[in-house]
Design an enzyme around this catalytic site. Structure first.
Site, PDB file in Angstrom:
ATOM      1  N   GLY A 119       0.822  -1.204   0.000  1.00 20.13           N
ATOM      2  CA  GLY A 119       0.000   0.000   0.000  1.00 20.13           C
ATOM      3  C   GLY A 119       0.860   1.261   0.000  1.00 20.13           C
ATOM      4  O   GLY A 119       0.536   2.243  -0.686  1.00 20.13           O
ATOM      5  N   ASN A 166      -7.242   4.424   9.464  1.00 22.50           N
ATOM      6  CA  ASN A 166      -6.749   3.160  10.022  1.00 22.50           C
ATOM      7  C   ASN A 166      -6.843   3.085  11.542  1.00 22.50           C
ATOM      8  O   ASN A 166      -6.873   2.000  12.103  1.00 22.50           O
ATOM      9  CB  ASN A 166      -5.305   2.910   9.578  1.00 22.50           C
ATOM     10  CG  ASN A 166      -4.422   4.120   9.697  1.00 22.50           C
ATOM     11  OD1 ASN A 166      -4.706   5.168   9.122  1.00 22.50           O
ATOM     12  ND2 ASN A 166      -3.364   4.010  10.456  1.00 22.50           N
ATOM     13  N   GLN A 170      -7.465   0.708   4.026  1.00 19.34           N
ATOM     14  CA  GLN A 170      -8.356   0.132   5.045  1.00 19.34           C
ATOM     15  C   GLN A 170      -9.764  -0.137   4.504  1.00 19.34           C
ATOM     16  O   GLN A 170     -10.528  -0.867   5.119  1.00 19.34           O
ATOM     17  CB  GLN A 170      -8.458   1.074   6.265  1.00 19.34           C
ATOM     18  CG  GLN A 170      -7.175   1.192   7.050  1.00 19.34           C
ATOM     19  CD  GLN A 170      -6.776  -0.091   7.785  1.00 19.34           C
ATOM     20  OE1 GLN A 170      -7.606  -0.963   8.072  1.00 19.34           O
ATOM     21  NE2 GLN A 170      -5.496  -0.213   8.097  1.00 19.34           N
ATOM     22  N   SER A 190      -3.982  -2.524  -0.410  1.00 21.89           N
ATOM     23  CA  SER A 190      -2.921  -3.408   0.074  1.00 21.89           C
ATOM     24  C   SER A 190      -3.517  -4.768   0.437  1.00 21.89           C
ATOM     25  O   SER A 190      -4.452  -4.847   1.236  1.00 21.89           O
ATOM     26  CB  SER A 190      -2.272  -2.769   1.304  1.00 21.89           C
ATOM     27  OG  SER A 190      -1.293  -3.627   1.830  1.00 21.89           O
ATOM     28  N   HIS A 210      -2.631  -7.354   2.262  1.00 21.99           N
ATOM     29  CA  HIS A 210      -2.604  -8.003   3.583  1.00 21.99           C
ATOM     30  C   HIS A 210      -3.687  -7.492   4.534  1.00 21.99           C
ATOM     31  O   HIS A 210      -3.812  -7.973   5.654  1.00 21.99           O
ATOM     32  CB  HIS A 210      -1.209  -7.915   4.211  1.00 21.99           C
ATOM     33  CG  HIS A 210      -0.791  -6.568   4.724  1.00 21.99           C
ATOM     34  ND1 HIS A 210      -0.713  -6.301   6.070  1.00 21.99           N
ATOM     35  CD2 HIS A 210      -0.403  -5.446   4.098  1.00 21.99           C
ATOM     36  CE1 HIS A 210      -0.281  -5.058   6.235  1.00 21.99           C
ATOM     37  NE2 HIS A 210      -0.089  -4.513   5.055  1.00 21.99           N
ATOM     38  N   CYS A 264       1.662   1.047  12.970  1.00 25.75           N
ATOM     39  CA  CYS A 264       2.877   1.719  12.543  1.00 25.75           C
ATOM     40  C   CYS A 264       3.433   2.607  13.642  1.00 25.75           C
ATOM     41  O   CYS A 264       4.599   2.954  13.631  1.00 25.75           O
ATOM     42  CB  CYS A 264       2.585   2.555  11.310  1.00 25.75           C
ATOM     43  SG  CYS A 264       1.596   1.658  10.147  1.00 25.75           S
TER      44      CYS A 264
HETATM   45  N1  PLP Z   1      -2.476   3.408   4.308  1.00 29.95           N
HETATM   46  C1  PLP Z   1      -3.214   2.991   5.352  1.00 29.95           C
HETATM   47  C2  PLP Z   1      -4.486   3.703   5.671  1.00 29.95           C
HETATM   48  C3  PLP Z   1      -2.792   1.915   6.128  1.00 29.95           C
HETATM   49  O1  PLP Z   1      -3.533   1.512   7.161  1.00 29.95           O
HETATM   50  C4  PLP Z   1      -1.579   1.260   5.790  1.00 29.95           C
HETATM   51  C5  PLP Z   1      -1.075   0.159   6.610  1.00 29.95           C
HETATM   52  O2  PLP Z   1      -1.457  -0.056   7.735  1.00 29.95           O
HETATM   53  C6  PLP Z   1      -0.853   1.720   4.668  1.00 29.95           C
HETATM   54  C7  PLP Z   1      -1.339   2.801   3.966  1.00 29.95           C
HETATM   55  C8  PLP Z   1       0.406   1.061   4.244  1.00 29.95           C
HETATM   56  O3  PLP Z   1       0.162  -0.196   3.643  1.00 29.95           O
HETATM   57  P1  PLP Z   1       1.312  -1.274   3.532  1.00 29.95           P
HETATM   58  O4  PLP Z   1       1.513  -1.838   4.894  1.00 29.95           O
HETATM   59  O5  PLP Z   1       0.814  -2.314   2.579  1.00 29.95           O
HETATM   60  O6  PLP Z   1       2.506  -0.572   3.008  1.00 29.95           O
END
Ligand code: PLP
Length: 380
Positions: free
Chosen positions: A71, A151, A179, A199, A201, A325
């Site tokens: 993502g 998220n 999300q 994304s 996963h 994160c």
């Molecule tokens: N954007 C949002 C809203 C997310 O929640 C996340 C991951 O938690 C990402 C982007 C990043 O995705 P990825 O983990 O596949 O890089």
């Protein structure tokens, strides 16, 4: 000890059928998709089948889908790609204060390169202020990037309205839908979306695969040099097995969407109402109605969320203090700060996100455990 997993916004387990669909491409179907011989052509065919499935899920056309490694890469490709390709028209971008760091840090990098970025405020539920969006538009605005759903607090933004405002002003509209894909029905046409990031996963595909939707005719530059894969927009030998997994996962989740959605809503609403009944003075963060079906973000007064997470872990329960994160970071969540949450409540905030394999029995165990642990660790 039985593990009870309530952190589906961080990641999901790989679905059984997804793994089955991937296995040939991790073993005997190893051909490079650019090769002309049979096993190469089979890989190419599998990629194109997956591209169709991803496109179908969001009402797009297959050639509007570009596979990426995650993502974050999809967000980078959309935002930097549009910025670099359209800078002769202007260098102003509008986003919000509650975006994921994949968007926020991409914008920070662009600011260092001479672009101007406006970060919109949100209200106490995490919804962007439409008046401020309209007032922020300048003749030099080339892109609006607002996330579909947050998220941390699960709030769903008014995507259709934002897209409409963007188009009336001849501005491109990107939405980080990492999300939302898998959790919300999405039609990129009726929602006025030009670019969308997802994304795998987050919806039972493996980690390390994502995709960007870019409407036909939208100009964006590649951000990685190399070969000509993905219509020359994303260099690198295709990760066939993961692409196949993404296609299978997205098709499966939307085939059974109504049941899945209903199940998440029931678990979420049961959890929220029981917590509010049994633990005094809690606060549900995010919009009550406009929220992801599986998200419950609740603040507990006089509680330290790290301590709470460790105590839950001892019972086999996985949940999150904020976004995955920011785990390990001591600074308060930028999302909870942006909605104006009292810092004392920010410290005691627990994000629970439900998924396909959760049962009511699991949720009862979670609620009982929270009641017991919070009565022990709550500061007097
Ligand atoms: N954007 C949002 C809203 C997310 O929640 C996340 C991951 O938690 C990402 C982007 C990043 O995705 P990825 O983990 O596949 O890089």
């Amino acid at each position: 000890m039985k593990v009870r997993y309530f952190d589906h916004a961080a990641t999901t387990p790989i679905g059984e059928n997804v793994l089955k669909a991937m296995l040939p491409y991790l073993t005997y179907e190893y051909g490079n998709a650019s090769a002309l011989y049979t096993i190469g052509r089979q890989s190419k065919k599998a990629i194109n089948e997956a591209r169709k499935k991803v496109a179908n899920a969001i009402c797009a056309k297959p050639h509007e889908i570009y596979f990426t490694s995650c993502g974050s890469e999809s967000d980078n490709l959309a935002i930097k790609g549009v910025a670099y390709a359209n800078q002769s028209k202007g260098k102003h971008i509008i986003t919000s204060k509650i975006e994921h760091h994949a968007v926020l840090n991409t914008c920070k990098t662009l600011e260092k390169q001479g672009f101007e970025v406006t970060y919109l405020d949100v209200d106490e539920n995490g919804i962007i202020k439409i008046d401020q969006l309209i007032n922020s538009i300048k003749p030099t605005t080339i892109l609006i990037s607002i996330m579909f759903a947050n998220n941390e607090i699960g709030t769903i933004e008014p995507i259709e309205i934002i897209g409409d405002i963007a188009h009336k002003n001849k501005i491109l509209f990107h939405t980080d839908s990492v999300q939302a894909v898998g959790n919300v029905k999405i039609d990129v046409n009726s929602l006025n979306i030009d670019l969308l990031s997802m994304s795998g996963h987050k919806f039972y595909a493996p980690k390390g695969i994502g995709a960007l939707y870019a409407r036909e005719g939208v100009e964006f530059e590649k951000i990685q040099d190399g070969g000509h894969q993905e219509s020359d927009k994303r260099a690198g030998t295709e990760n066939v097995a993961e692409i196949v997994g993404l296609g299978e996962a997205i098709e499966e989740i939307y085939k059974d969407y109504d049941n899945y959605n209903q199940k998440l809503l029931e678990l979420r609403d049961y959890y929220i109402s029981e917590i509010q009944k049994r633990i005094p003075n809690t606060k549900l963060n995010g919009d009550k109605k406009l929220r992801l079906p599986g998200n419950a973000n609740i603040s507990f007064p006089k509680v330290n969320a790290q301590e709470l997470l460790l105590a839950l872990d001892e019972k086999g329960i996985c949940a999150s203090a904020g976004s995955a994160c920011s785990t390990g970071s001591t600074s308060p969540s930028h999302v909870l700060t942006a909605i104006g949450l009292d810092p004392e409540l920010t410290e005691g905030t627990l994000r629970v996100t439900f998924g396909r394999d959760n049962t009511k029995e699991d949720v009862d165990f979670l609620i009982d455990s929270l009641e017991e642990i919070i009565s022990k660790i709550q500061k007097k």
